[in-house]
Design a protein around this motif. Structure first.
Motif, PDB file in Angstrom:
ATOM      1  N   UNK A  26       0.850  -1.196   0.000  1.00  0.00           N
ATOM      2  CA  UNK A  26       0.000   0.000   0.000  1.00  0.00           C
ATOM      3  C   UNK A  26       0.884   1.243   0.000  1.00  0.00           C
ATOM      4  N   UNK A  27       0.768   2.061  -1.034  1.00  0.00           N
ATOM      5  CA  UNK A  27       1.540   3.302  -1.095  1.00  0.00           C
ATOM      6  C   UNK A  27       1.016   4.260  -0.028  1.00  0.00           C
ATOM      7  N   UNK A  80       6.161   8.193  14.676  1.00  0.00           N
ATOM      8  CA  UNK A  80       5.112   7.204  14.431  1.00  0.00           C
ATOM      9  C   UNK A  80       4.638   7.292  12.975  1.00  0.00           C
ATOM     10  N   UNK A  81       4.386   8.520  12.501  1.00  0.00           N
ATOM     11  CA  UNK A  81       3.901   8.700  11.128  1.00  0.00           C
ATOM     12  C   UNK A  81       4.972   8.330  10.104  1.00  0.00           C
ATOM     13  N   UNK A  82       6.222   8.705  10.389  1.00  0.00           N
ATOM     14  CA  UNK A  82       7.298   8.354   9.446  1.00  0.00           C
ATOM     15  C   UNK A  82       7.491   6.842   9.397  1.00  0.00           C
ATOM     16  N   UNK A  83       7.277   6.166  10.521  1.00  0.00           N
ATOM     17  CA  UNK A  83       7.409   4.707  10.559  1.00  0.00           C
ATOM     18  C   UNK A  83       6.366   4.049   9.676  1.00  0.00           C
ATOM     19  N   UNK A  84       5.113   4.494   9.790  1.00  0.00           N
ATOM     20  CA  UNK A  84       4.043   3.894   8.992  1.00  0.00           C
ATOM     21  C   UNK A  84       4.210   4.238   7.516  1.00  0.00           C
ATOM     22  N   UNK A  85       4.807   5.403   7.226  1.00  0.00           N
ATOM     23  CA  UNK A  85       5.053   5.789   5.832  1.00  0.00           C
ATOM     24  C   UNK A  85       6.186   4.956   5.234  1.00  0.00           C
ATOM     25  N   UNK A  86       7.201   4.681   6.049  1.00  0.00           N
ATOM     26  CA  UNK A  86       8.395   3.992   5.551  1.00  0.00           C
ATOM     27  C   UNK A  86       8.161   2.492   5.384  1.00  0.00           C
ATOM     28  N   UNK A  87       7.428   1.895   6.301  1.00  0.00           N
ATOM     29  CA  UNK A  87       7.264   0.440   6.288  1.00  0.00           C
ATOM     30  C   UNK A  87       5.976   0.053   5.568  1.00  0.00           C
ATOM     31  N   UNK A  88       6.091  -0.129   4.277  1.00  0.00           N
ATOM     32  CA  UNK A  88       4.923  -0.452   3.446  1.00  0.00           C
ATOM     33  C   UNK A  88       5.012  -1.834   2.816  1.00  0.00           C
ATOM     34  N   UNK A  89       6.149  -2.491   2.931  1.00  0.00           N
ATOM     35  CA  UNK A  89       6.292  -3.795   2.279  1.00  0.00           C
ATOM     36  C   UNK A  89       5.355  -4.797   2.939  1.00  0.00           C
ATOM     37  N   UNK A 149      -4.552  -1.398   6.597  1.00  0.00           N
ATOM     38  CA  UNK A 149      -4.751  -2.727   6.035  1.00  0.00           C
ATOM     39  C   UNK A 149      -6.156  -3.011   5.541  1.00  0.00           C
ATOM     40  N   UNK A 150      -7.075  -2.049   5.701  1.00  0.00           N
ATOM     41  CA  UNK A 150      -8.424  -2.229   5.163  1.00  0.00           C
ATOM     42  C   UNK A 150      -8.453  -2.027   3.657  1.00  0.00           C
ATOM     43  N   UNK A 151      -7.427  -1.378   3.098  1.00  0.00           N
ATOM     44  CA  UNK A 151      -7.342  -1.241   1.647  1.00  0.00           C
ATOM     45  C   UNK A 151      -6.264  -2.176   1.117  1.00  0.00           C
ATOM     46  N   UNK A 152      -6.215  -2.324  -0.189  1.00  0.00           N
ATOM     47  CA  UNK A 152      -5.223  -3.209  -0.782  1.00  0.00           C
ATOM     48  C   UNK A 152      -5.532  -4.668  -0.567  1.00  0.00           C
ATOM     49  N   UNK A 153      -6.822  -5.022  -0.490  1.00  0.00           N
ATOM     50  CA  UNK A 153      -7.211  -6.404  -0.218  1.00  0.00           C
ATOM     51  C   UNK A 153      -7.303  -7.248  -1.483  1.00  0.00           C
ATOM     52  N   UNK A 154      -7.147  -6.599  -2.638  1.00  0.00           N
ATOM     53  CA  UNK A 154      -7.214  -7.329  -3.901  1.00  0.00           C
ATOM     54  C   UNK A 154      -5.948  -7.117  -4.710  1.00  0.00           C
ATOM     55  N   UNK A 155      -6.080  -7.125  -6.027  1.00  0.00           N
ATOM     56  CA  UNK A 155      -4.915  -7.007  -6.909  1.00  0.00           C
ATOM     57  C   UNK A 155      -4.696  -5.575  -7.393  1.00  0.00           C
ATOM     58  N   UNK A 156      -5.590  -4.651  -7.035  1.00  0.00           N
ATOM     59  CA  UNK A 156      -5.466  -3.258  -7.486  1.00  0.00           C
ATOM     60  C   UNK A 156      -4.573  -2.477  -6.538  1.00  0.00           C
ATOM     61  N   UNK A 157      -3.756  -1.571  -7.110  1.00  0.00           N
ATOM     62  CA  UNK A 157      -2.864  -0.751  -6.291  1.00  0.00           C
ATOM     63  C   UNK A 157      -3.665   0.139  -5.344  1.00  0.00           C
ATOM     64  N   UNK A 158      -3.341   0.081  -4.062  1.00  0.00           N
ATOM     65  CA  UNK A 158      -4.030   0.888  -3.055  1.00  0.00           C
ATOM     66  C   UNK A 158      -3.116   1.987  -2.524  1.00  0.00           C
ATOM     67  N   UNK A 159      -3.745   3.065  -2.048  1.00  0.00           N
ATOM     68  CA  UNK A 159      -2.998   4.188  -1.492  1.00  0.00           C
ATOM     69  C   UNK A 159      -3.613   4.625  -0.169  1.00  0.00           C
ATOM     70  N   UNK A 160      -2.749   5.089   0.731  1.00  0.00           N
ATOM     71  CA  UNK A 160      -3.188   5.600   2.025  1.00  0.00           C
ATOM     72  C   UNK A 160      -2.586   6.988   2.223  1.00  0.00           C
ATOM     73  N   UNK A 161      -3.440   7.964   2.516  1.00  0.00           N
ATOM     74  CA  UNK A 161      -3.003   9.349   2.681  1.00  0.00           C
ATOM     75  C   UNK A 161      -3.233   9.780   4.125  1.00  0.00           C
TER      76      UNK A 161
END
Length: 203
Positions: A46-47, A189-198, A161-173
């Motif tokens: 999730x981007x 906290x915010x930088x951690x959630x932004x950095x760890x997307x794998x 984690x509520x988005x990106x449940x399928x094959x379409x690219x998901x984004x979180x802002x």
């Protein structure tokens, strides 16, 4: 309780939400953990982006998702002002269905709203953190979180984690209020959630 019945009993727990319960139990030595590290087929990371809140930017993100036939979560964790956000978005998107959902609603209207989102009858769901408990809507792939600095790290991870449940690219802002000065802890906290997307980065 199970171990109290008989000694030498092994307990196997399978969970898709290892944060914070399973990980915490592992860290204090109550149980061992193993990980299934192979994600579901076609699952994409999730981007995640942090920015200052701006209604024009919010409108653009929602418009993009609606244009590609998707649905949007707008997390606004203040029950009293959810109607204002719903009204504001309804004005920006007169042809879209905008609904609000929170835990203080009567069960009937709440169920109707959530089921409407499942059935693609609702385009944008303005909601509190009530959604962190496991909605799985594969067509919802845009997450907007207002005031993310007020949420905990595991909360942010679960909600994202509520988005990106399928094959379409998901984004979180993650939209922080324009004049808010973040504490060092909130910033980290915010930088951690932004950095760890794998995939599987929750650990």
């Amino acid at each position: 309780a199970i171990r109290g019945i008989k000694k030498g009993v092994d307990v196997l727990t399978l969970t898709a939400t290892p944060i914070p319960r399973t990980l915490q139990q592992s860290l204090v030595g109550i149980r061992d953990t193993s990980k299934i590290e192979t994600p579901p087929q076609d699952r994409l990371p999730i981007k995640t982006y942090i920015n200052r809140f701006d209604w024009v930017e919010v409108k653009n993100k929602i418009q993009f998702e609606i244009n590609r036939g998707g649905q949007v979560y707008f997390v606004h964790n203040e029950v009293e002002s959810i109607p204002f956000v719903v009204e504001r978005l309804a004005g920006d998107f007169p042809n879209a269905k905008i609904s609000g959902a929170h835990g203080q609603m009567a069960s009937g209207p709440l169920e109707k709203t959530v089921l409407g989102f499942f059935k693609k009858e609702v385009d944008v769901l303005v909601c509190t953190t009530i959604i962190e408990s496991g909605l799985d809507v594969s067509n919802a792939n845009c997450m907007i979180i207002n005031n993310p600095q007020n949420l905990g790290l595991s909360q942010l991870y679960q909600i994202r984690g509520r988005v990106g449940r399928g094959s379409r690219q998901a984004s979180c802002y993650l939209f922080v209020p324009p004049k808010t000065v973040l504490s060092e802890v909130a910033f980290r906290r915010l930088k951690t959630i932004e950095r760890h997307t794998s995939l599987g980065s929750g650990y």
